[in-house]
Design an enzyme around this catalytic site. Sequence first.
Site, PDB file in Angstrom:
ATOM      1  N   CYS A 192      35.564 -31.791   3.516  1.00  0.00           N
ATOM      2  CA  CYS A 192      34.916 -32.452   4.654  1.00  0.00           C
ATOM      3  C   CYS A 192      34.852 -31.535   5.876  1.00  0.00           C
ATOM      4  O   CYS A 192      33.783 -31.382   6.487  1.00  0.00           O
ATOM      5  CB  CYS A 192      35.634 -33.755   4.977  1.00  0.00           C
ATOM      6  SG  CYS A 192      37.436 -33.627   5.134  1.00  0.00           S
ATOM      7  N   TYR A 193      35.969 -30.931   6.251  1.00  0.00           N
ATOM      8  CA  TYR A 193      35.935 -30.009   7.387  1.00  0.00           C
ATOM      9  C   TYR A 193      34.958 -28.853   7.138  1.00  0.00           C
ATOM     10  O   TYR A 193      34.115 -28.551   8.001  1.00  0.00           O
ATOM     11  CB  TYR A 193      37.327 -29.457   7.674  1.00  0.00           C
ATOM     12  CG  TYR A 193      38.274 -30.380   8.396  1.00  0.00           C
ATOM     13  CD1 TYR A 193      37.944 -30.968   9.616  1.00  0.00           C
ATOM     14  CD2 TYR A 193      39.538 -30.654   7.867  1.00  0.00           C
ATOM     15  CE1 TYR A 193      38.823 -31.801  10.284  1.00  0.00           C
ATOM     16  CE2 TYR A 193      40.434 -31.497   8.535  1.00  0.00           C
ATOM     17  CZ  TYR A 193      40.071 -32.061   9.739  1.00  0.00           C
ATOM     18  OH  TYR A 193      40.956 -32.885  10.406  1.00  0.00           O
TER      19      TYR A 193
END
Length: 346
Positions: free
Chosen positions: A150-151
């Site tokens: 996600c990051y």
Amino acid sequence: METIKVGIIGATGYAGVELIRLLLGHPKAKITALCSVSFEGKPISEIYPALYQINDDILVDEDTVIDQCDVVFASVPHGVSEQLAVKCLSKGKLLIDLGADFRLHEEQDYQQWYHGSYQHPEAHAHAIYSIPEITGDAVKSAQVIANPGCYPTSIAIGLAPALKNGLISKKGIVIDSKSGVTGAGRGLTQNTHYPECNEAFAPYKVGTHRHTPEIEQMLSELAGEKLTVTFVPHLLPVNRGIVSTIYADLAKEISAQEIHQIYQQMYGKKQFVRVLKLGDIPNLKNVRYSNYCDVGIFVDDRAKKLIVVSAIDNMVKGAAGQAIQNMNLKCGMDEDCGLHLVPPAI
């Protein structure tokens, strides 16, 4: 095209149940089997009552999922997906891995950050890491798809146009990211207990977060040389969403308007990246429950820095939604099939 039979291994984790929510609305995919080691034999609605009379599938073992499905989504801890990939490859099934086993190209990076080794290195030859807006059609040749973290998704989309066009210095990039609590997964830890995270805000894993090598790997490919960045994640007291604020030194004299145009040129035809109007600031509220990544461009003329802000829903664009987007591309469907998700306005 015939309906694709899909299965989920790790269906009771946060990303797994998000896959269920999205796939139930997919017009060309049918959930055929769900697996959970912890809850095998129970209906999924017993673990998630929101699914009562919507999906009451009985949770089965991983082999049943692989045997019955054309596409297998794996939402499992690192160290588990390699064996699943071997099984899928032997039976001609597509594996989409939402975990970390196939994200890093170099085993030494995996050893350093995940403290394990590749048990089936031969399987990695069949894997492709795919952020569709950046890697394009490469996923079409994959037998194993490494779904990004996600990051890294929020960061790579935020920086890709600047790095590919030489707008910024390749040294001194600082990334300040904030994530909702679902980013930590369903397992409890001290800092995700309600009394610890409610009305609280703090960085965590400063300089040691496992997404760091994945971020540097993707940014290095975009830059054409090895990059090292400073990445500091923070925990927000909200359920979902990521906001990444990225700081980089400008490599030349260039206006915010010119940079904005370059970003528009790269993303203008991408369905899920919204380059906001100059001056508008991305807000996680405006991407929740959607597959969008909102990007804002700012130039600090006094400090000669580019500041990019990106916002995604970590459970959708940062996990389940992007996994379905990758499946769509691989299987020859429209990229947005099943992903017409409008963020709630309030």
